[in-house]
Design a protein around this motif. Structure first.
Motif, PDB file in Angstrom:
ATOM      1  N   SER A 108     -56.548  27.433  -9.916  1.00 38.37           N
ATOM      2  CA  SER A 108     -56.199  26.663  -8.719  1.00 38.37           C
ATOM      3  C   SER A 108     -57.288  26.746  -7.664  1.00 38.37           C
ATOM      4  N   SER A 109     -57.969  27.879  -7.614  1.00 37.67           N
ATOM      5  CA  SER A 109     -59.025  28.061  -6.623  1.00 37.67           C
ATOM      6  C   SER A 109     -60.322  27.374  -7.021  1.00 37.67           C
ATOM      7  N   GLY A 110     -60.402  26.959  -8.273  1.00 35.64           N
ATOM      8  CA  GLY A 110     -61.618  26.306  -8.742  1.00 35.64           C
ATOM      9  C   GLY A 110     -62.750  27.275  -9.010  1.00 35.64           C
ATOM     10  N   SER A 111     -62.451  28.565  -9.002  1.00 30.95           N
ATOM     11  CA  SER A 111     -63.471  29.585  -9.236  1.00 30.95           C
ATOM     12  C   SER A 111     -63.374  30.094 -10.668  1.00 30.95           C
ATOM     13  N   THR A 112     -64.139  31.125 -10.964  1.00 33.43           N
ATOM     14  CA  THR A 112     -64.072  31.785 -12.269  1.00 33.43           C
ATOM     15  C   THR A 112     -63.950  33.283 -12.038  1.00 33.43           C
ATOM     16  N   TRP A 113     -63.555  33.996 -13.046  1.00 30.18           N
ATOM     17  CA  TRP A 113     -63.363  35.445 -12.919  1.00 30.18           C
ATOM     18  C   TRP A 113     -64.665  36.143 -12.555  1.00 30.18           C
ATOM     19  N   MET A 114     -65.789  35.670 -13.078  1.00 29.05           N
ATOM     20  CA  MET A 114     -67.079  36.306 -12.823  1.00 29.05           C
ATOM     21  C   MET A 114     -67.538  36.111 -11.376  1.00 29.05           C
ATOM     22  N   ALA A 118     -62.750  20.799 -14.297  1.00 29.20           N
ATOM     23  CA  ALA A 118     -61.937  19.605 -14.030  1.00 29.20           C
ATOM     24  C   ALA A 118     -60.486  19.805 -14.459  1.00 29.20           C
ATOM     25  N   VAL A 119     -59.838  20.793 -13.870  1.00 27.26           N
ATOM     26  CA  VAL A 119     -58.453  21.114 -14.225  1.00 27.26           C
ATOM     27  C   VAL A 119     -57.526  20.010 -13.726  1.00 27.26           C
ATOM     28  N   ARG A 120     -56.720  19.447 -14.619  1.00 28.11           N
ATOM     29  CA  ARG A 120     -55.811  18.353 -14.264  1.00 28.11           C
ATOM     30  C   ARG A 120     -54.359  18.813 -14.123  1.00 28.11           C
ATOM     31  N   PRO A 173     -55.600  17.597  -6.471  1.00 28.03           N
ATOM     32  CA  PRO A 173     -55.232  18.915  -7.008  1.00 28.03           C
ATOM     33  C   PRO A 173     -54.587  18.776  -8.383  1.00 28.03           C
ATOM     34  N   PRO A 174     -54.564  19.848  -9.169  1.00 32.16           N
ATOM     35  CA  PRO A 174     -53.942  19.800 -10.487  1.00 32.16           C
ATOM     36  C   PRO A 174     -52.451  19.486 -10.403  1.00 32.16           C
ATOM     37  N   THR A 175     -51.952  18.735 -11.368  1.00 32.99           N
ATOM     38  CA  THR A 175     -50.523  18.444 -11.431  1.00 32.99           C
ATOM     39  C   THR A 175     -49.770  19.722 -11.782  1.00 32.99           C
ATOM     40  N   ARG A 176     -48.645  19.921 -11.094  1.00 28.92           N
ATOM     41  CA  ARG A 176     -47.826  21.090 -11.371  1.00 28.92           C
ATOM     42  C   ARG A 176     -46.359  20.665 -11.237  1.00 28.92           C
ATOM     43  N   ILE A 177     -45.773  20.271 -12.355  1.00 26.78           N
ATOM     44  CA  ILE A 177     -44.377  19.834 -12.368  1.00 26.78           C
ATOM     45  C   ILE A 177     -43.527  21.004 -12.850  1.00 26.78           C
ATOM     46  N   PRO A 178     -42.768  21.626 -11.963  1.00 35.10           N
ATOM     47  CA  PRO A 178     -41.966  22.799 -12.363  1.00 35.10           C
ATOM     48  C   PRO A 178     -40.830  22.400 -13.294  1.00 35.10           C
ATOM     49  N   LEU A 179     -40.431  23.334 -14.116  1.00 36.26           N
ATOM     50  CA  LEU A 179     -39.313  23.108 -15.020  1.00 36.26           C
ATOM     51  C   LEU A 179     -38.015  23.301 -14.257  1.00 36.26           C
ATOM     52  N   ASN A 180     -37.216  22.265 -14.201  1.00 34.95           N
ATOM     53  CA  ASN A 180     -35.912  22.332 -13.547  1.00 34.95           C
ATOM     54  C   ASN A 180     -34.891  22.759 -14.587  1.00 34.95           C
ATOM     55  N   ARG A 181     -34.482  24.007 -14.531  1.00 31.28           N
ATOM     56  CA  ARG A 181     -33.595  24.548 -15.558  1.00 31.28           C
ATOM     57  C   ARG A 181     -32.181  23.988 -15.478  1.00 31.28           C
TER      58      ARG A 181
END
Length: 354
Positions: free
Chosen positions: A192-198, A228-230, A119-127
């Protein structure tokens, strides 16, 4: 053939003139005498006033849209310009960075051609983490605007306030921020779903507000070429240069791995120059990502995608490695300027999401 001619005296000389020419000229004179004199459409124009108008136009500089003339125009329309804004006359800022830090790193990284997995990396910003020591890319850019950028930004703000009032301006900016946040949330769902708007079921699109639907429709043709979203909405940090930011997306666009920045705009931005500091922002994110141990690859390309609320086709501005390196140097200059302006920034600066 007998050629008839007659002689005409002119200053003591005599020359032959064909009779056809005489007849034509005589006929023209008769018609002129009989027909009424035609009125010129300009005969009623006040020639003296017109002359002064021409002189005033000709004496004006060709390029009238200068900061000085705009200040005079604003003062006439909106009232006296505040002194602080008057003193901020645009000055060119052309210099290279004192230290050219590398944009990319050498090491054991995945090659751009290798397939992505997981899955794509998602590192949240820790404020709360490093709150007092690491400034954000957005904060640095905001605090190092050129005098020209400050001038036009203040002028834009002043015109909006004159039209909407202080409360109206506040509501206007809050609405822009809200729309941008909803737009990014919708993009997160799609990517995230790997789809497109269309390809989404029409019933699914109805859950998004109309403004967001317009933005998504605007860039639907761009999303068709994103694969190929990273990484999505993921924090990147440059430990050596001490800054961080949140990259909107890292993915392939037309097969090329890019740091992608999604933007909304009320005005068309068909050229990269219309995006102001956005290329510098993308280069800053990419430079941080390339130096961040959380990412096991290098990114040398960038993409700025501009979406429009009315659904008209958005613009995609791709930055090749040469452009990215050029903007990386500009980023280093801005970072140096920020450090010079705020020597004690470690104790006063807080990171922001963007």
């Amino acid at each position: 053939m007998l050629i008839l001619s007659r002689f005409v005296s002119s200053g003591g000389s005599r020359f032959a003139q064909p009779p056809s020419l005489c007849v034509t000229r005589s006929l023209w004179v008769c018609l002129q005498l009989k027909s009424p004199k035609r009125q010129s459409p300009y005969s009623s124009v006040d020639s003296e006033r017109y002359s002064s108008l021409v002189k005033s136009v000709m004496s004006t500089r060709v390029s009238s849209q200068t900061p000085e003339s705009l200040l005079a125009e604003d003062e006439h329309v909106y009232g006296p310009v505040i002194k602080a804004a008057q003193n901020r006359t645009p000055t060119p800022e052309m210099r290279g960075p004192k230290t050219l830090h590398p944009f990319t790193q050498s090491g054991d990284y995945q090659e751009p051609g290798e397939p992505e997995a997981g899955p794509p990396t998602r590192i949240p910003l820790n404020r709360n983490q490093n709150r007092s020591s690491v400034p954000s890319v957005t904060r640095i850019l905001q605090q190092t605007l050129s005098q020209e950028q400050i001038f036009y930004l203040e002028r834009w703000k002043r015109r909006i306030i004159a039209e909407l009032g202080e409360e109206g301006f506040k509501e206007y900016t809050q609405n822009l921020f809200r729309q941008g946040k909803l737009f990014h949330s919708a993009l997160e769902d799609i990517l995230s779903s790997g789809s497109t708007w269309m390809n989404i079921d029409p019933s699914e699109t109805q859950k998004y507000p109309p403004d967001v639907q317009g933005y998504m429709q605007s860039i639907s043709h761009v999303l068709e070429e994103v694969s190929a979203v990273r990484a999505i909405e993921s924090t990147v940090k440059h430990d050596t240069l001490n800054y961080l930011g949140v990259a909107d997306c890292v993915a392939r666009y037309r097969g090329v791995l890019c740091v992608i920045d999604w933007k909304t705009s009320e005005k068309p931005k068909p050229f990269l120059s219309n995006t102001y500091d956005n290329p510098i922002q993308v280069a800053a994110y990419a430079g941080a990502l390339n130096n961040d141990e959380n990412y096991k690859y290098q990114v040398e390309n960038g993409l700025i995608v501009v979406a429009y609320k009315d659904g008209s086709p958005g613009h995609a501005h791709q930055l090749n490695p040469e452009l990215m390196l050029e903007n990386w140097k500009s980023w280093l200059v801005r970072l140096e300027k920020f450090t010079e302006q705020r020597p004690n920034q470690a104790s006063t600066t807080t990171p922001e999401k963007r």
